[in-house]
Motif scaffolding. Structure first.
Motif, PDB file in Angstrom:
ATOM      1  N   GLY A  84     -77.693 -35.110 -39.066  1.00  0.00           N
ATOM      2  CA  GLY A  84     -77.372 -35.575 -37.720  1.00  0.00           C
ATOM      3  C   GLY A  84     -76.980 -34.431 -36.802  1.00  0.00           C
ATOM      4  N   ILE A  85     -76.219 -33.460 -37.335  1.00  0.00           N
ATOM      5  CA  ILE A  85     -75.824 -32.299 -36.539  1.00  0.00           C
ATOM      6  C   ILE A  85     -77.049 -31.504 -36.096  1.00  0.00           C
ATOM      7  CG2 ILE A  85     -74.623 -30.066 -36.614  1.00  0.00           C
ATOM      8  CD1 ILE A  85     -72.617 -31.339 -38.538  1.00  0.00           C
ATOM      9  N   PHE A  86     -77.925 -31.197 -37.058  1.00  0.00           N
ATOM     10  CA  PHE A  86     -79.101 -30.386 -36.741  1.00  0.00           C
ATOM     11  C   PHE A  86     -80.080 -31.132 -35.836  1.00  0.00           C
ATOM     12  CE2 PHE A  86     -77.948 -27.942 -40.649  1.00  0.00           C
ATOM     13  CZ  PHE A  86     -77.791 -26.713 -40.023  1.00  0.00           C
ATOM     14  N   ALA A  87     -80.236 -32.447 -36.072  1.00  0.00           N
ATOM     15  CA  ALA A  87     -81.162 -33.228 -35.244  1.00  0.00           C
ATOM     16  C   ALA A  87     -80.686 -33.265 -33.796  1.00  0.00           C
ATOM     17  CB  ALA A  87     -81.287 -34.644 -35.799  1.00  0.00           C
ATOM     18  N   THR A  88     -79.383 -33.465 -33.604  1.00  0.00           N
ATOM     19  CA  THR A  88     -78.826 -33.522 -32.256  1.00  0.00           C
ATOM     20  C   THR A  88     -78.928 -32.168 -31.567  1.00  0.00           C
ATOM     21  OG1 THR A  88     -77.248 -35.177 -33.076  1.00  0.00           O
ATOM     22  CG2 THR A  88     -76.820 -34.241 -30.908  1.00  0.00           C
ATOM     23  N   TRP A  89     -78.635 -31.108 -32.310  1.00  0.00           N
ATOM     24  CA  TRP A  89     -78.746 -29.748 -31.760  1.00  0.00           C
ATOM     25  C   TRP A  89     -80.195 -29.452 -31.374  1.00  0.00           C
ATOM     26  CZ3 TRP A  89     -77.848 -24.603 -34.901  1.00  0.00           C
ATOM     27  CH2 TRP A  89     -77.787 -23.528 -34.013  1.00  0.00           C
ATOM     28  N   PHE A  90     -81.131 -29.850 -32.227  1.00  0.00           N
ATOM     29  CA  PHE A  90     -82.555 -29.624 -31.959  1.00  0.00           C
ATOM     30  C   PHE A  90     -82.981 -30.333 -30.677  1.00  0.00           C
ATOM     31  CE2 PHE A  90     -87.080 -30.831 -32.637  1.00  0.00           C
ATOM     32  CZ  PHE A  90     -87.624 -29.549 -32.639  1.00  0.00           C
ATOM     33  N   LEU A  91     -82.511 -31.560 -30.484  1.00  0.00           N
ATOM     34  CA  LEU A  91     -82.810 -32.286 -29.251  1.00  0.00           C
ATOM     35  C   LEU A  91     -82.242 -31.544 -28.037  1.00  0.00           C
ATOM     36  CD1 LEU A  91     -82.179 -36.003 -30.317  1.00  0.00           C
ATOM     37  CD2 LEU A  91     -84.391 -34.902 -29.875  1.00  0.00           C
ATOM     38  N   GLY A  92     -81.064 -30.961 -28.215  1.00  0.00           N
ATOM     39  CA  GLY A  92     -80.459 -30.193 -27.137  1.00  0.00           C
ATOM     40  C   GLY A  92     -81.252 -28.950 -26.794  1.00  0.00           C
ATOM     41  N   PRO A 108     -71.398 -36.458 -33.250  1.00  0.00           N
ATOM     42  CA  PRO A 108     -71.826 -37.565 -34.104  1.00  0.00           C
ATOM     43  C   PRO A 108     -71.233 -37.491 -35.507  1.00  0.00           C
ATOM     44  CG  PRO A 108     -73.684 -36.724 -32.852  1.00  0.00           C
ATOM     45  CD  PRO A 108     -72.560 -35.763 -32.649  1.00  0.00           C
ATOM     46  N   ALA A 109     -71.150 -36.285 -36.067  1.00  0.00           N
ATOM     47  CA  ALA A 109     -70.577 -36.117 -37.400  1.00  0.00           C
ATOM     48  C   ALA A 109     -69.117 -36.546 -37.417  1.00  0.00           C
ATOM     49  CB  ALA A 109     -70.708 -34.663 -37.849  1.00  0.00           C
ATOM     50  N   LEU A 110     -68.372 -36.102 -36.414  1.00  0.00           N
ATOM     51  CA  LEU A 110     -66.954 -36.460 -36.353  1.00  0.00           C
ATOM     52  C   LEU A 110     -66.772 -37.955 -36.103  1.00  0.00           C
ATOM     53  CD1 LEU A 110     -65.538 -33.425 -34.326  1.00  0.00           C
ATOM     54  CD2 LEU A 110     -65.484 -33.811 -36.791  1.00  0.00           C
ATOM     55  N   MET A 111     -67.668 -38.555 -35.346  1.00  0.00           N
ATOM     56  CA  MET A 111     -67.597 -39.999 -35.106  1.00  0.00           C
ATOM     57  C   MET A 111     -67.761 -40.771 -36.415  1.00  0.00           C
ATOM     58  SD  MET A 111     -67.414 -40.967 -31.755  1.00  0.00           S
ATOM     59  CE  MET A 111     -68.510 -42.352 -31.448  1.00  0.00           C
ATOM     60  N   ILE A 112     -68.731 -40.380 -37.231  1.00  0.00           N
ATOM     61  CA  ILE A 112     -68.958 -41.058 -38.498  1.00  0.00           C
ATOM     62  C   ILE A 112     -67.787 -40.837 -39.443  1.00  0.00           C
ATOM     63  CG2 ILE A 112     -70.444 -41.192 -40.532  1.00  0.00           C
ATOM     64  CD1 ILE A 112     -71.635 -42.417 -37.989  1.00  0.00           C
ATOM     65  N   VAL A 113     -67.260 -39.621 -39.471  1.00  0.00           N
ATOM     66  CA  VAL A 113     -66.084 -39.335 -40.300  1.00  0.00           C
ATOM     67  C   VAL A 113     -64.902 -40.178 -39.828  1.00  0.00           C
ATOM     68  CG1 VAL A 113     -64.394 -37.582 -40.927  1.00  0.00           C
ATOM     69  CG2 VAL A 113     -66.821 -37.019 -40.936  1.00  0.00           C
ATOM     70  N   GLY A 114     -64.753 -40.295 -38.497  1.00  0.00           N
ATOM     71  CA  GLY A 114     -63.692 -41.150 -37.965  1.00  0.00           C
ATOM     72  C   GLY A 114     -63.834 -42.578 -38.442  1.00  0.00           C
ATOM     73  N   PHE A 115     -65.071 -43.078 -38.466  1.00  0.00           N
ATOM     74  CA  PHE A 115     -65.333 -44.427 -38.972  1.00  0.00           C
ATOM     75  C   PHE A 115     -64.910 -44.559 -40.431  1.00  0.00           C
ATOM     76  CE2 PHE A 115     -68.454 -46.640 -41.678  1.00  0.00           C
ATOM     77  CZ  PHE A 115     -68.131 -47.954 -41.364  1.00  0.00           C
ATOM     78  N   TYR A 116     -65.287 -43.579 -41.247  1.00  0.00           N
ATOM     79  CA  TYR A 116     -64.918 -43.612 -42.660  1.00  0.00           C
ATOM     80  C   TYR A 116     -63.397 -43.683 -42.837  1.00  0.00           C
ATOM     81  CZ  TYR A 116     -69.667 -42.390 -44.219  1.00  0.00           C
ATOM     82  OH  TYR A 116     -71.015 -42.388 -44.494  1.00  0.00           O
ATOM     83  N   MET A 117     -62.679 -42.897 -42.044  1.00  0.00           N
ATOM     84  CA  MET A 117     -61.230 -42.825 -42.205  1.00  0.00           C
ATOM     85  C   MET A 117     -60.541 -44.072 -41.676  1.00  0.00           C
ATOM     86  SD  MET A 117     -60.474 -38.788 -41.511  1.00  0.00           S
ATOM     87  CE  MET A 117     -58.939 -38.847 -42.431  1.00  0.00           C
ATOM     88  N   VAL A 118     -61.037 -44.630 -40.591  1.00  0.00           N
ATOM     89  CA  VAL A 118     -60.438 -45.850 -40.035  1.00  0.00           C
ATOM     90  C   VAL A 118     -60.622 -47.031 -40.990  1.00  0.00           C
ATOM     91  CG1 VAL A 118     -60.684 -47.565 -38.188  1.00  0.00           C
ATOM     92  CG2 VAL A 118     -60.572 -45.141 -37.623  1.00  0.00           C
ATOM     93  N   SER A 119     -61.646 -46.979 -41.831  1.00  0.00           N
ATOM     94  CA  SER A 119     -61.884 -48.085 -42.760  1.00  0.00           C
ATOM     95  C   SER A 119     -60.723 -48.298 -43.727  1.00  0.00           C
ATOM     96  CB  SER A 119     -63.182 -47.833 -43.551  1.00  0.00           C
ATOM     97  OG  SER A 119     -63.068 -46.694 -44.381  1.00  0.00           O
ATOM     98  N   SER A 120     -59.844 -47.288 -43.866  1.00  0.00           N
ATOM     99  CA  SER A 120     -58.685 -47.425 -44.748  1.00  0.00           C
ATOM    100  C   SER A 120     -57.666 -48.420 -44.217  1.00  0.00           C
ATOM    101  CB  SER A 120     -58.007 -46.056 -44.932  1.00  0.00           C
ATOM    102  OG  SER A 120     -58.882 -45.118 -45.509  1.00  0.00           O
ATOM    103  N   VAL A 121     -57.817 -48.862 -42.972  1.00  0.00           N
ATOM    104  CA  VAL A 121     -56.828 -49.754 -42.362  1.00  0.00           C
ATOM    105  C   VAL A 121     -56.676 -51.059 -43.142  1.00  0.00           C
ATOM    106  CG1 VAL A 121     -58.390 -50.990 -40.797  1.00  0.00           C
ATOM    107  CG2 VAL A 121     -56.005 -50.571 -40.111  1.00  0.00           C
ATOM    108  N   VAL A 122     -57.705 -51.463 -43.883  1.00  0.00           N
ATOM    109  CA  VAL A 122     -57.635 -52.717 -44.642  1.00  0.00           C
ATOM    110  C   VAL A 122     -56.613 -52.632 -45.766  1.00  0.00           C
ATOM    111  CG1 VAL A 122     -60.012 -53.337 -44.096  1.00  0.00           C
ATOM    112  CG2 VAL A 122     -59.533 -51.998 -46.162  1.00  0.00           C
TER     113      VAL A 122
END
Length: 475
Positions: free
Chosen positions: A207-215, A393-407
């Motif tokens: 995702g990092i490389f794909a987004t950078w490539f688009l940029g 995008p990478a940090l957003m997905i990591v944020g999602f993973y970490m927020v999932s611990s709320v359960v």
């Protein structure tokens, strides 16, 4: 060679392999490579040379990560911390009037004190005394915090006079800078999310490389127009002045390396006039205040990050981290060593969670990241060109993973859940991991004492609450 790696990092016991660990190290590095550009930009405001800061940043990150790998065998990666570098430049140097050499000395001493405490039960006791509900809240809060940072860096979230923050206006902003920056981050997030849903290996890194490539394509065709004056630089690697720039970097490193030991450069100025100099400053109250401020924020930023990343990686057993002393010692030594090299506090990075999400489970991940930080010295034009919209995008997905611990938080027990919620909300809203922990610890202690649940509050939590209140009352 394979036997040595297995013996050092116990890959089989941790159900991983060299390829996975190296990929995780690359993923972590790519999500935090921005510090190689951001740290020189912030610290140079203090008068330090940018080239020296860049090299010190790369070396401190590599050294700290290697120490973490061999002292603890956890996939945590270190680098000079954001927030503390701003305090270094804008508060200690520009506001209080101390020289950057003196500020480095305060960081060095803070690291030594950390090391002493890490060799005693004190820091371990603090880590273990925090209840599991707050440990979980820290992980969730960090998830929201890094998501907020990602959205800001990608220009999706911008300053708003009416509500402090708001979403970028694609009509009112310059689309060829701010607009396309934000749009690429959003597109990259969707692409990365699709790969995660499809369970594509190395989805975050791709995702990092794909987004950078688009940029890069956007810049080449003229959709994205660099505007350095506004903070929008070219994202295409440039090698035109490669050798001369590299030579200047090493030359300026000679200015920052070991500068903290030059007592003649320890100065205190007010209104442009020198009002103090040399060893007399070390015995002053201000030195203690500056050193303690670095110490306090570093302590709880580090503990918060260890809790959050460990929670995500499944490293906590009964709420405890088995090899925490090694991790804390690595963090402490890296701080003092970083000060000698010429950078502000080196600390464990929350972006380590991206490597954990990519499968990293041992210190081999940290070794891989350390190698890339060393390589970045020679490949600076490439690594410095990675834009924040590509890492968002990478940090957003990591944020999602970490927020999932709320359960894991028991919301039916209000004495546990309300302080956890306050901690979660506090981190992104105060823009500080340590402030979020402070709000959680103090509210947990006060609420449970006032509701007759005194057994929930151990003596360490009580002491921490008092120290937090005193810190914010007096500093």
């Amino acid at each position: 060679m394979n036997n040595l790696v297995e013996k050092l990092f116990k890959l089989t016991d941790n159900k991983t392999n060299v390829r996975t660990e190296m990929l995780a190290g690359l993923t972590t590095f790519m999500t935090m490579a921005y510090i190689l550009a951001v740290n020189p930009g912030i610290l140079s405001a203090s008068g330090m040379p940018k080239g020296g800061i860049f090299l010190a940043t790369a070396l401190a990150a590599a050294l700290g990560s290697l120490l973490m790998a061999f002292f603890s065998n956890y996939p945590f990666v270190l680098a000079p911390g954001l927030g503390l570098n701003a305090f270094f430049s804008y508060t200690v140097v520009l506001t209080m009037g101390y020289s950057w050499q003196f500020a480095l000395l305060a960081v060095f001493v803070e690291g030594l004190i950390f090391l002493i405490l890490s060799l005693t039960p004190v820091r371990r006791a603090i880590f273990n005394s925090i209840p599991i509900s707050l440990k979980t809240a820290v992980a969730v809060g960090i998830g929201l915090f890094i998501t907020f940072i990602a959205l800001q860096g990608a220009k999706v979230i911008v300053n708003n006079d009416a509500t402090l923050v708001g979403m970028v206006s694609f009509h009112n902003s310059d689309f060829h800078t701010t607009g396309i920056w934000a749009l690429l981050a959003l597109i990259g997030t969707v692409l990365t999310a699709v790969m995660v849903v499809k369970k594509v290996k190395a989805a975050i890194l791709l995702g990092i490389f794909a987004t950078w490539f688009l940029g890069i394509i956007s810049e080449l065709v003229g959709i994205y127009t660099p505007n350095p004056a506004a903070g929008f630089f070219s994202i295409v690697p440039r090698f035109g002045n490669y050798f001369s720039d590299l030579g200047n970097t090493f030359s300026e490193f000679g200015i920052t390396f070991g500068a903290l030991f030059n007592s003649g450069s320890w100065t205190h100025t007010q209104g442009g006039a020198v009002v103090g100099q040399g060893w007399s400053l070390v015995t002053s109250l201000d030195f203690f205040v500056v050193m303690f401020a670095f110490f306090f924020v570093d302590l709880f930023d580090t503990l918060g990050t260890l809790i959050g990343v460990s929670m995500k990686g499944g490293f906590l057993k009964d709420g405890k981290l088995s090899r925490i002393n090694g991790a804390l010692c690595a963090d402490s030594i890296a701080t003092s060593a970083g000060a000698i090299l010429g950078t502000s506090t080196t600390t464990t990075y929350v972006e380590s969670a991206s490597g954990v999400a990519a499968g990293g489970r041992t210190g081999l991940t940290s070794v891989g990241a350390a190698g890339l930080f060393l390589a970045s010295i020679l490949l600076a034009p490439i690594f410095l060109a990675v834009p924040s919209f590509a890492t968002a995008p990478a940090l957003m997905i990591v944020g999602f993973y970490m927020v999932s611990s709320v359960v894991k938080i028991n919301f039916s027990s209000y004495g546990e859940a309300i302080p956890a919620f306050i901690c979660i909300a506090g981190m992104p809203l105060t823009y500080s991991i340590s402030d979020g922990i402070m709000l959680g610890v103090v509210s947990y202690t006060v609420i449970n004492l006032l509701t007759g649940k005194r057994k929930r509050v151990n003596y360490v939590m009580g002491i921490l609450s008092i120290l937090f209140v005193l810190k914010y009352a007096l500093m």
